[in-house]
Design a protein around this motif. Structure first.
Motif, mmCIF file in Angstrom:
data_model
loop_
_atom_site.group_PDB
_atom_site.id
_atom_site.type_symbol
_atom_site.label_atom_id
_atom_site.label_comp_id
_atom_site.label_asym_id
_atom_site.label_seq_id
_atom_site.Cartn_x
_atom_site.Cartn_y
_atom_site.Cartn_z
ATOM 1 N N ALA A 4 29.531 50.155 67.172
ATOM 2 C CA ALA A 4 30.890 50.468 67.628
ATOM 3 C C ALA A 4 31.472 49.338 68.470
ATOM 4 C CB ALA A 4 30.888 51.767 68.427
ATOM 5 N N THR A 5 30.686 48.748 69.376
ATOM 6 C CA THR A 5 31.206 47.642 70.180
ATOM 7 C C THR A 5 31.413 46.396 69.324
ATOM 8 O OG1 THR A 5 28.977 47.014 70.876
ATOM 9 C CG2 THR A 5 30.215 48.457 72.341
ATOM 10 N N PHE A 6 30.552 46.219 68.329
ATOM 11 C CA PHE A 6 30.699 45.085 67.419
ATOM 12 C C PHE A 6 31.970 45.225 66.586
ATOM 13 C CE2 PHE A 6 29.414 42.788 63.498
ATOM 14 C CZ PHE A 6 29.330 41.534 64.069
ATOM 15 N N VAL A 7 32.215 46.407 66.039
ATOM 16 C CA VAL A 7 33.428 46.673 65.258
ATOM 17 C C VAL A 7 34.660 46.525 66.144
ATOM 18 C CG1 VAL A 7 34.696 48.476 64.014
ATOM 19 C CG2 VAL A 7 32.274 48.118 63.557
ATOM 20 N N SER A 8 34.570 47.005 67.375
ATOM 21 C CA SER A 8 35.680 46.882 68.317
ATOM 22 C C SER A 8 36.018 45.415 68.587
ATOM 23 C CB SER A 8 35.326 47.591 69.620
ATOM 24 O OG SER A 8 36.337 47.432 70.561
ATOM 25 N N ASP A 23 40.959 52.863 66.771
ATOM 26 C CA ASP A 23 40.076 53.913 67.271
ATOM 27 C C ASP A 23 39.385 54.656 66.127
ATOM 28 O OD1 ASP A 23 40.775 53.262 69.852
ATOM 29 O OD2 ASP A 23 42.199 54.919 70.090
ATOM 30 N N LEU A 24 40.127 54.922 65.055
ATOM 31 C CA LEU A 24 39.544 55.623 63.918
ATOM 32 C C LEU A 24 38.464 54.773 63.244
ATOM 33 C CD1 LEU A 24 39.781 58.250 62.190
ATOM 34 C CD2 LEU A 24 41.133 56.874 60.618
ATOM 35 N N LEU A 25 38.716 53.480 63.066
ATOM 36 C CA LEU A 25 37.728 52.615 62.422
ATOM 37 C C LEU A 25 36.491 52.413 63.299
ATOM 38 C CD1 LEU A 25 40.096 50.040 60.758
ATOM 39 C CD2 LEU A 25 38.606 51.664 59.591
ATOM 40 N N ILE A 26 36.671 52.354 64.603
ATOM 41 C CA ILE A 26 35.528 52.261 65.511
ATOM 42 C C ILE A 26 34.667 53.519 65.393
ATOM 43 C CG2 ILE A 26 34.877 52.239 67.961
ATOM 44 C CD1 ILE A 26 37.323 50.371 68.389
#
Length: 94
Positions: A4-8, A23-26
């Motif tokens: 999640a932090t990587f995607v963010s 937010d949805l993609l995270i």
């Protein structure tokens, strides 16, 4: 570093992605990575209308993947195409 932090971090490099989509993609990308088999939205914490509305708008997965490769890739790349979903056709020439 969690997914999640990587995607963010990758999505923060994409200024054309609004906060709702971000937010949805995270939420979704780690969720999809953890589900085996067919993916449906019963596993998520958003309601069905949210998924439907967000999937109606476009998302630039090419740019997302480019940013992913730039941030974690090396200078050596290979491109692979997997046509395993296509039926095999045997042709005999006599």
């Amino acid at each position: 570093m969690t997914v999640a932090t990587f995607v963010s971090a990758i999505l923060s490099q994409m200024p054309n992605v609004n906060k709702r989509k971000r937010d949805l993609l995270i939420h979704l990308i780690p969720l999809f990575m953890g589900i085996r088999g067919r993916v449906n939205f019963n596993y998520g914490s958003y309601n069905e209308a949210t998924y439907h509305n967000q999937f109606q708008t476009a998302f630039d997965f090419v740019e997302f993947n480019k940013n992913l490769i730039k941030s974690k890739g090396s200078s050596h790349y290979i491109m692979v195409y997997d046509p395993s979903y296509l039926p095999f056709v045997s042709i005999s020439i006599e």
